[in-house]
Write a protein that holds these residues in place. Structure first.
Motif, mmCIF file in Angstrom:
data_model
loop_
_atom_site.group_PDB
_atom_site.id
_atom_site.type_symbol
_atom_site.label_atom_id
_atom_site.label_comp_id
_atom_site.label_asym_id
_atom_site.label_seq_id
_atom_site.Cartn_x
_atom_site.Cartn_y
_atom_site.Cartn_z
ATOM 1 N N SER A 192 -5.773 16.966 12.928
ATOM 2 C CA SER A 192 -4.881 17.432 13.996
ATOM 3 C C SER A 192 -4.756 16.361 15.074
ATOM 4 N N ASN A 193 -3.580 16.277 15.685
ATOM 5 C CA ASN A 193 -3.322 15.291 16.736
ATOM 6 C C ASN A 193 -3.166 15.959 18.094
ATOM 7 N N LEU A 204 -3.210 19.775 18.869
ATOM 8 C CA LEU A 204 -4.166 20.403 19.781
ATOM 9 C C LEU A 204 -3.774 20.222 21.241
ATOM 10 N N THR A 205 -3.982 21.276 22.012
ATOM 11 C CA THR A 205 -3.828 21.152 23.458
ATOM 12 C C THR A 205 -5.044 20.439 24.041
ATOM 13 N N LYS A 225 3.816 12.156 9.684
ATOM 14 C CA LYS A 225 4.837 11.682 10.619
ATOM 15 C C LYS A 225 5.212 12.727 11.667
ATOM 16 N N ALA A 226 5.356 13.971 11.252
ATOM 17 C CA ALA A 226 5.792 15.020 12.176
ATOM 18 C C ALA A 226 4.733 15.383 13.206
ATOM 19 N N PHE A 227 3.482 15.012 12.952
ATOM 20 C CA PHE A 227 2.410 15.256 13.917
ATOM 21 C C PHE A 227 2.158 14.041 14.796
ATOM 22 N N ALA A 244 -4.971 8.480 19.722
ATOM 23 C CA ALA A 244 -6.363 8.109 20.002
ATOM 24 C C ALA A 244 -6.556 7.824 21.481
ATOM 25 N N GLU A 245 -5.628 7.100 22.078
ATOM 26 C CA GLU A 245 -5.727 6.771 23.503
ATOM 27 C C GLU A 245 -5.799 8.030 24.356
#
Length: 311
Positions: A192-193, A204-205, A225-227, A244-245
């Motif tokens: 999850s991104n 994720l919030t 790609k969509a995430f 990541a940042e």
């Protein structure tokens, strides 16, 4: 290099389409990593939302059997990780390690006793839902406002006792927070991104990431790609860095890991498969010290599985 990835659908593809793991056209194959120092991959048994009950259980058995078959066929370079000490042995031997996981708690077929079967076969992580509702609770695209069911609450407790990490990728917000309140162990979002970077409902919030961080769990960066980008056709490796940042800005240096969603997602053009990982590693090295990059690509995931006495 060392790489530990929390999610792929490769074993499901191998089982359903009768494709060998060693050499294939998939995102993941054993030949593409034979020069890497250490590579650990979580192989998910994925269940579509139209399978429930005994049909779901039989699907799990089919794919887990293929996982064991691939382990036997490739003993020279591939071993299952399933018990305390296994990861340390792998690092000494230089093999590729595979961890059996489940994507959708529907695989239980609605029976708590199958959790012991999961444990016996070496399952070490279970995503409670895919996108729809299961006997355990509601997935992210299932209508309604409910979270965990009574069965789901029992299943979470039993899985934690059995040494199976609870995975909340694909969970509805209500299910996520029910688990966060109930869980007594670290929990994870394996692939999850960040919703702040890309607004897809599967991401994720800030609050969800912080809850996982506080639990001592993991979040695996997803390469779908969509995430990655609100304009998926423009997604690239740089977007992995952007997510990541953001997570690192929330104090995620000990939480962040990789969860590529290999063979289960449409990937950016510059990330066609595992052969993109060395370039992704180099990209991260241009922005962060090697000690932090090593944590994200390997050490955080390895630490959590070892601390929980899973590997």
């Amino acid at each position: 290099m060392r790489y530990f990835d929390l999610h792929c659908d490769t074993m499901t593809e191998c089982a359903v389409k009768d494709i060998p793991l060693r050499k294939n056209h998939l995102h993941v194959n054993l030949e593409s990593v034979n020069t890497w120092e250490h590579y650990v991959q979580c192989y998910a048994v994925w269940l579509p939302d139209d399978l429930r009950g005994e049909d779901a259980w039989q699907r799990f058995l089919q794919i887990s059997e293929r996982f064991l078959d691939e382990t036997e066929k490739n003993q020279d370079c591939f071993t299952q990780l399933r018990a305390p000490g296994d990861l340390k042995k792998l690092e000494q031997q230089g093999r590729h390690g595979g961890i059996l996981t489940v994507e959708s708690g529907a695989a239980l077929g609605g029976k708590l006793e199958h959790i012991r079967d999961f444990q016996r076969l070496g399952v070490r992580m279970c995503t409670l839902t895919w996108n729809g509702a299961t006997e355990l609770g509601r997935g992210v695209f299932s209508p309604g406002t409910s979270g965990l069911t009574d069965f789901g609450r029992q299943a979470v407790k039993e899985m934690e006792k059995a040494g199976i990490l609870i995975d909340l990728s694909h969970a509805s917000p209500e299910l996520f927070w029910d688990v966060a309140e109930l869980s007594e162990q670290p929990f994870v979002a394996s692939h999850s991104n960040a919703k702040e970077v890309c607004g897809h409902p599967r991401n994720l919030t800030k609050e969800q990431f912080e809850a996982i961080r506080k639990s001592g769990g993991l979040v695996g960066l997803n390469f779908y790609k969509a995430f990655l980008n609100d304009q998926p056709e423009k997604a690239s490796m740089e977007d992995v860095l952007r997510h990541a940042e953001y997570f690192l800005s929330l104090g995620g240096e000990d939480t962040l890991a990789m969860g590529g969603d290999w063979d289960g997602a449409d990937l950016p053009e510059d990330m066609p498969g595992l052969n993109a990982i060395p370039r992704l590693y180099e990209l991260f090295l241009r922005h962060y010290p090697e000690s932090l990059v090593e944590k994200i690509f390997y050490e955080n995931a390895a630490r959590v599985f070892q601390e929980q006495k899973l590997l």
